[in-house]
Design a protein around this motif. Structure first.
Motif, PDB file in Angstrom:
ATOM      1  N   ILE A 148      35.566  45.456  22.289  1.00 46.74           N
ATOM      2  CA  ILE A 148      36.550  45.181  22.920  1.00 46.74           C
ATOM      3  C   ILE A 148      36.717  43.670  23.248  1.00 46.74           C
ATOM      4  CG2 ILE A 148      38.146  45.300  25.038  1.00 46.74           C
ATOM      5  CD1 ILE A 148      37.056  48.062  25.379  1.00 46.74           C
ATOM      6  N   GLU A 149      35.581  42.914  24.046  1.00 45.85           N
ATOM      7  CA  GLU A 149      36.024  41.701  24.095  1.00 45.85           C
ATOM      8  C   GLU A 149      35.754  40.575  22.897  1.00 45.85           C
ATOM      9  OE1 GLU A 149      32.542  41.168  26.845  1.00 45.85           O
ATOM     10  OE2 GLU A 149      33.929  41.765  28.593  1.00 45.85           O
ATOM     11  N   ALA A 150      35.050  41.195  21.848  1.00 48.11           N
ATOM     12  CA  ALA A 150      35.109  40.465  20.469  1.00 48.11           C
ATOM     13  C   ALA A 150      36.314  40.332  19.837  1.00 48.11           C
ATOM     14  CB  ALA A 150      34.151  41.207  19.623  1.00 48.11           C
ATOM     15  N   LEU A 151      37.084  41.147  20.261  1.00 45.69           N
ATOM     16  CA  LEU A 151      38.711  41.262  19.825  1.00 45.69           C
ATOM     17  C   LEU A 151      39.590  40.449  20.592  1.00 45.69           C
ATOM     18  CD1 LEU A 151      38.466  44.826  18.043  1.00 45.69           C
ATOM     19  CD2 LEU A 151      38.851  42.783  16.972  1.00 45.69           C
ATOM     20  N   GLY A 152      39.106  40.122  21.664  1.00 42.35           N
ATOM     21  CA  GLY A 152      40.039  39.295  22.553  1.00 42.35           C
ATOM     22  C   GLY A 152      40.498  40.076  23.990  1.00 42.35           C
ATOM     23  N   GLY A 153      40.111  41.487  23.833  1.00 36.03           N
ATOM     24  CA  GLY A 153      40.433  42.390  25.094  1.00 36.03           C
ATOM     25  C   GLY A 153      39.509  41.922  26.305  1.00 36.03           C
ATOM     26  N   LYS A 154      40.111  43.007  27.226  1.00 35.37           N
ATOM     27  CA  LYS A 154      39.543  42.831  28.676  1.00 35.37           C
ATOM     28  C   LYS A 154      38.913  44.098  29.260  1.00 35.37           C
ATOM     29  CE  LYS A 154      42.286  38.962  30.294  1.00 35.37           C
ATOM     30  NZ  LYS A 154      43.428  38.519  31.125  1.00 35.37           N
ATOM     31  N   VAL A 155      37.604  44.307  29.831  1.00 39.96           N
ATOM     32  CA  VAL A 155      37.521  45.495  30.283  1.00 39.96           C
ATOM     33  C   VAL A 155      37.460  45.387  31.570  1.00 39.96           C
ATOM     34  CG1 VAL A 155      35.640  47.341  30.402  1.00 39.96           C
ATOM     35  CG2 VAL A 155      35.989  45.922  28.262  1.00 39.96           C
ATOM     36  N   SER A 156      37.994  46.477  32.591  1.00 35.95           N
ATOM     37  CA  SER A 156      38.248  46.343  33.931  1.00 35.95           C
ATOM     38  C   SER A 156      37.535  47.556  34.420  1.00 35.95           C
ATOM     39  CB  SER A 156      39.888  46.423  34.429  1.00 35.95           C
ATOM     40  OG  SER A 156      39.875  46.542  35.659  1.00 35.95           O
ATOM     41  N   SER A 157      37.167  47.659  35.535  1.00 33.32           N
ATOM     42  CA  SER A 157      36.450  48.752  36.322  1.00 33.32           C
ATOM     43  C   SER A 157      37.407  49.735  36.917  1.00 33.32           C
ATOM     44  CB  SER A 157      35.352  48.168  37.312  1.00 33.32           C
ATOM     45  OG  SER A 157      35.984  47.488  38.013  1.00 33.32           O
ATOM     46  N   SER A 158      38.711  49.340  37.341  1.00 32.02           N
ATOM     47  CA  SER A 158      39.521  49.965  37.777  1.00 32.02           C
ATOM     48  C   SER A 158      40.865  50.158  37.120  1.00 32.02           C
ATOM     49  CB  SER A 158      39.771  49.588  39.223  1.00 32.02           C
ATOM     50  OG  SER A 158      40.214  48.188  39.187  1.00 32.02           O
ATOM     51  N   VAL A 159      41.643  51.260  37.338  1.00 37.22           N
ATOM     52  CA  VAL A 159      42.952  51.839  36.701  1.00 37.22           C
ATOM     53  C   VAL A 159      44.185  51.001  37.678  1.00 37.22           C
ATOM     54  CG1 VAL A 159      44.446  53.373  35.894  1.00 37.22           C
ATOM     55  CG2 VAL A 159      41.830  53.682  35.579  1.00 37.22           C
ATOM     56  N   SER A 160      44.989  50.171  36.888  1.00 38.29           N
ATOM     57  CA  SER A 160      46.019  49.655  37.861  1.00 38.29           C
ATOM     58  C   SER A 160      47.302  49.709  36.755  1.00 38.29           C
ATOM     59  CB  SER A 160      45.750  48.399  38.191  1.00 38.29           C
ATOM     60  OG  SER A 160      45.962  47.384  37.206  1.00 38.29           O
ATOM     61  N   LYS A 161      48.371  49.234  37.180  1.00 33.49           N
ATOM     62  CA  LYS A 161      49.543  49.288  36.314  1.00 33.49           C
ATOM     63  C   LYS A 161      49.434  48.072  35.216  1.00 33.49           C
ATOM     64  CE  LYS A 161      52.838  50.403  40.108  1.00 33.49           C
ATOM     65  NZ  LYS A 161      54.044  49.932  41.077  1.00 33.49           N
ATOM     66  N   LYS A 162      48.440  47.364  35.490  1.00 30.70           N
ATOM     67  CA  LYS A 162      48.056  46.169  34.534  1.00 30.70           C
ATOM     68  C   LYS A 162      47.281  46.891  33.268  1.00 30.70           C
ATOM     69  CE  LYS A 162      50.245  42.859  36.410  1.00 30.70           C
ATOM     70  NZ  LYS A 162      51.177  41.932  36.106  1.00 30.70           N
TER      71      LYS A 162
END
Length: 664
Positions: A610-624
């Motif tokens: 994911i990060e290699a494609l510019g995305g982010k990984v979060s540990s919690s679910v939110s509206k974002k």
């Protein structure tokens, strides 16, 4: 002697000296005297001086070559130099074995002593040593090739021309060498190193390789990071292969198939730790089979196939003589215990941090008490408990007034520390400058504590921005400052303007934001200006950030003083952007949450994709959150995603998304 004859003799001497180096430094079985070795080396030096075209990169004469360098170049590690999960009980080792056996059939383990040194990477191309670097933060280290060449047990040329090989090892200073070094430092009225690990780290980062060479460092190699043209099936096989190539590998490693034997070996190493010629702080247990390691995978922090057992530190009693108060760069008042000197884990200590008033109250600490002291991790002295209280004394109380400026101190509701909030407090100002100029921040060579004191006392600087408006004449006007030192400092300040935004953010001293958090913040928002308008929610969405850090960031950039400071830095030409970009931006702006068990990926592999494609990984679910990737046994995060209407991907859909973005 003509060049052809010289070429033959140089080749002979080089080969013979390499072999004698191996026998002496790696195998500990020298076959010639030091005198005879030195005579051979002297002959080679003379020949290379007469025929400089015959000097090769792997020549034994090149171990202490090159000029002193002012800085170390950064090295990005292709394979992360990660760390292991620490455990402190044999029950935890048994639990580790249980988890391993759930996924790996009949595992075997390698048990090794854990050397207390400095982790480094060594790279070879076609069998030639081409680069060595420090671990750094695991992702980016420093190029210390010239200094590593001074370590005789590091082969400059391997016994096989491996196309490409990267190994990981631990540089250390033997105990006897450390003792001799400390003795010399004391005789020269220098501040001695605290322990062998610090001495090794300081020696390896010397600007002049010739100084490093005098420190007689050594190394044990314990892992293959990357290799081309060779297939290896197990850790034991890889260690045997490294020995065959000429490396000094981690000593005394043993292979076991029974976890009880593993525990016995851990205890044996611990019982004999003082007998080793070098410091160890634990034992490492690794699954031997590489295919089983692949099956076991890793968490976001540690591999699931290894652990580090840490031995409990040595404890001793002593008398508390005094408590001193230090004022930090954020105004925090930190109490420090001063006690009768004791020998702990190989070094003499007489001071330990007492943290805060709550810590003092909890243990009822009073000046004059008999206390128990140990070294946390065999490095940092700490007060464990009070054995006997001093008579007719009260529990120590941190003063209500700052010892540096005299202003009244405060303690905020959500904090354990007392603070001086006077922004003009000399102690805070001084420490802030020192931090800003430090190696991990703006790395301004020559701007150490003594120089900071001179600048402050002369009234030349009041904020860190003032550094960038200094003139050479200002420096020359200070006591004992000559032309060369003024030129060097001005050059270092000018060079620091090009640092990445992450270094500047760390240097600014935002509360709760350390070096790693500063890097994540810089990568997430890209440029300084964006940080003046971000919300706490946006900052919290950055992986690894929580509410407290987010609030610190927002509060810092909401302060008018911050705007004024940043504007002055920007006007002076200081870089305000982050240059560390993801390999692709096809998932830029997309935030993923991983939940449940994935079969085709480990969590870390999915995160890296994911990060290699510019995305982010979060540990919690939110509206974002953009996507929730749900594997087997997904829990509450899946339910929350459904409640918020967030797109949910099963593993197959997630794999298709990644393949589409990478063009597979």
């Amino acid at each position: 002697m003509d060049i052809e004859q010289a070429k033959i003799r140089v080749s002979e001497l080089t080969e013979q000296l390499h072999e004698h180096n191996r026998r002496y430094y790696v195998e500990d079985r020298p076959t010639i005297s030091d005198y005879d070795y030195d005579k051979m080396l002297e002959e080679l030096i003379r020949l290379e001086e007469a025929f400089p075209q015959l000097v090769s990169p792997d020549s034994p004469t090149q171990r202490v070559g090159g000029e002193a360098k002012n800085t170390f170049a950064s090295v990005t590690h292709t394979v992360q130099m990660g760390s292991l999960q620490d455990v402190f009980s044999l029950d935890a080792v048994g639990e580790f074995d249980r988890r391993v056996r759930e996924k790996a059939e009949q595992p075997a383990y390698i048990v090794e002593p854990k050397i207390d040194g400095l982790s480094v990477s060594l790279e070879y191309r076609d069998g030639q040593f081409v680069r060595g670097s420090t671990r750094g933060d695991g992702f980016v280290g420093e190029d210390v090739t010239l200094n590593l060449k001074t370590i005789r047990s590091i082969p400059l040329k391997l016994d096989e021309p491996v196309a490409y090989l990267e190994v990981r090892g631990e540089v250390y200073m033997p105990k006897k060498v450390f003792d001799s070094l400390v003795q010399r430092q004391l005789e020269n009225e220098e501040t001695p190193f605290k322990n062998p690990r610090n001495a090794a780290a300081g020696s390896l980062r010397q600007k002049d390789p010739k100084i490093t060479a005098t420190r007689r460092l050594d190394i044990f190699v314990f892992n293959i990071q990357q290799i081309e043209g060779k297939a290896l099936a197990s850790h034991q096989e890889s260690l045997d292969y490294l020995k065959k190539l000429g490396f000094k590998v981690i000593p005394s490693y043993q292979r076991f198939t029974d976890i009880e034997r593993v525990c016995e070996e851990i205890e044996r190493i611990g019982e004999n730790r003082n007998a080793f010629a070098y410091d160890i702080d634990g034992a490492v247990v690794k699954v031997d089979d590489f295919s089983q390691r692949e099956t076991l995978g890793a968490t976001s922090k540690f591999p699931r196939w290894a652990l580090a057992f840490k031995y409990p530190p040595e404890e001793k009693t002593t008398k508390l003589l005094d408590i001193e108060i230090n004022v930090g760069r954020t105004g925090a008042l930190t109490p420090t215990a001063v006690f009768e000197p004791i020998l702990l884990a190989g070094s003499t200590v007489s001071r330990a941090v007492l943290h805060n008033q709550d810590f003092i109250d909890e243990k009822g600490i009073r000046i004059g008490d008999t206390i128990v002291v140990r070294k946390a991790g065999d490095i940092i002295p700490e007060v464990v408990s009070v054995v006997e209280h001093a008579g007719n004394t009260d529990v120590y109380k941190i003063p209500e007034f700052c010892p540096s400026c005299g202003d009244k101190t405060v303690r905020e509701e959500d904090e354990a520390v007392w603070r001086c909030i006077n922004v003009l407090c000399p102690a805070q100002q001084r420490r802030h400058f020192i931090h800003f100029a430090s190696r991990d921040a703006m790395d301004i060579e020559g701007l150490g504590p003594a120089m900071v004191d001179q600048l402050l006392e002369a009234g030349l600087v009041h904020s860190v921005a003032d550094l960038y408006y200094l003139k050479k004449e200002d420096i020359l006007g200070l006591e004992r400052k000559k032309e060369k030192s003024a030129d060097n400092l001005m050059a270092a300040i000018e060079k620091s303007k090009q640092n990445d935004l992450s270094r500047l953010l760390f240097g600014l001293g935002i509360r709760n934001v350390g070096q790693k958090a500063a890097m994540l913040l810089a990568q997430a928002f890209g440029e300084m200006e964006r940080l003046f308008s971000v919300s706490a929610e946006e900052v919290s969405a950055v992986e690894g950030f929580g509410g407290i850090i987010a609030e610190s960031v927002v509060a810092f950039f909401a302060d008018e003083n911050t705007r004024s400071l940043v504007d002055r830095l920007k006007d002076a030409g200081v870089n305000m952007t982050c240059s560390v970009k993801p390999a692709s931006d096809k998932l830029a702006g997309q935030t993923f949450v991983l939940t449940g068990t994935l079969s085709a990926f480990t969590r870390s592999e999915a995160k890296e994709r994911i990060e290699a494609l510019g995305g982010k990984v979060s540990s919690s679910v939110s509206k974002k959150t953009s996507y929730v990737v749900a594997g087997e046994d997904a829990g509450s995060k899946l339910q929350k995603a459904q409640d918020l209407g967030i797109t949910i991907l099963d593993e197959a859909a997630f794999s298709r998304l990644l393949d589409e973005q990478t063009g597979r």
